[in-house]
Motif scaffolding. Sequence first.
Motif, PDB file in Angstrom:
ATOM      1  N   LEU A 113       0.835  -1.188   0.000  1.00  0.00           N
ATOM      2  CA  LEU A 113       0.000   0.000   0.000  1.00  0.00           C
ATOM      3  C   LEU A 113       0.876   1.246   0.000  1.00  0.00           C
ATOM      4  CD1 LEU A 113      -2.849  -0.906   2.525  1.00  0.00           C
ATOM      5  CD2 LEU A 113      -3.078  -0.485   0.071  1.00  0.00           C
ATOM      6  N   GLY A 114       0.566   2.158  -0.918  1.00  0.00           N
ATOM      7  CA  GLY A 114       1.342   3.384  -1.017  1.00  0.00           C
ATOM      8  C   GLY A 114       2.508   3.292  -1.971  1.00  0.00           C
ATOM      9  N   ASP A 115       2.809   2.095  -2.422  1.00  0.00           N
ATOM     10  CA  ASP A 115       3.913   1.939  -3.376  1.00  0.00           C
ATOM     11  C   ASP A 115       3.477   2.501  -4.718  1.00  0.00           C
ATOM     12  OD1 ASP A 115       5.647  -0.897  -4.869  1.00  0.00           O
ATOM     13  OD2 ASP A 115       6.371   1.120  -4.366  1.00  0.00           O
ATOM     14  N   SER A 116       4.412   3.036  -5.448  1.00  0.00           N
ATOM     15  CA  SER A 116       4.092   3.489  -6.793  1.00  0.00           C
ATOM     16  C   SER A 116       4.145   2.285  -7.746  1.00  0.00           C
ATOM     17  CB  SER A 116       5.070   4.571  -7.250  1.00  0.00           C
ATOM     18  OG  SER A 116       6.386   4.197  -7.011  1.00  0.00           O
ATOM     19  N   ARG A 117       3.417   2.418  -8.827  1.00  0.00           N
ATOM     20  CA  ARG A 117       3.388   1.316  -9.787  1.00  0.00           C
ATOM     21  C   ARG A 117       4.744   1.222 -10.484  1.00  0.00           C
ATOM     22  NH1 ARG A 117      -0.730   1.243 -14.830  1.00  0.00           N
ATOM     23  NH2 ARG A 117       0.777   2.775 -15.592  1.00  0.00           N
ATOM     24  N   ARG A 118       5.250  -0.001 -10.542  1.00  0.00           N
ATOM     25  CA  ARG A 118       6.558  -0.236 -11.147  1.00  0.00           C
ATOM     26  C   ARG A 118       6.447  -1.348 -12.170  1.00  0.00           C
ATOM     27  NH1 ARG A 118      10.614   1.631  -7.290  1.00  0.00           N
ATOM     28  NH2 ARG A 118       9.547   2.357  -5.397  1.00  0.00           N
TER      29      ARG A 118
END
Length: 120
Positions: free
Chosen positions: A102-107
């Motif tokens: 949660l909160g991670d940017s899309r990679r």
Amino acid sequence: VQLQASGGGLAQTGGSLRLSCVASGRILSIELMAWYRQAPGSERELVAGVTSGGSTHLADSVKGRFTVSRDNDKNTISLEMNSLKSADTAVYYCNAALRRWLGDSRRHYWGQGTLVTVSS
């Protein structure tokens, strides 16, 4: 996160091959899984993709011959390739656009590539 592709090899013109790719590691959600390919001397191109909701895209060059599918529970994408042509010869790479928490940017992550060779 790792993407492991399998299933490449040698096929005759008109033959079939099936590619599979599994994503593993810390994964919260995979928004998009896709297959790209790169032939010698050419740029990498999108072949097929599947969203988490099941929407699919196929490049015009493979429509009617390739089928893409995805298993969200197993974090896998498969590419069924039929009526293969010499023009399909390339290294095929799987790609996943995902978030690890949660909160991670899309990679975007890439698999190692698997060689498909179509000969007559």
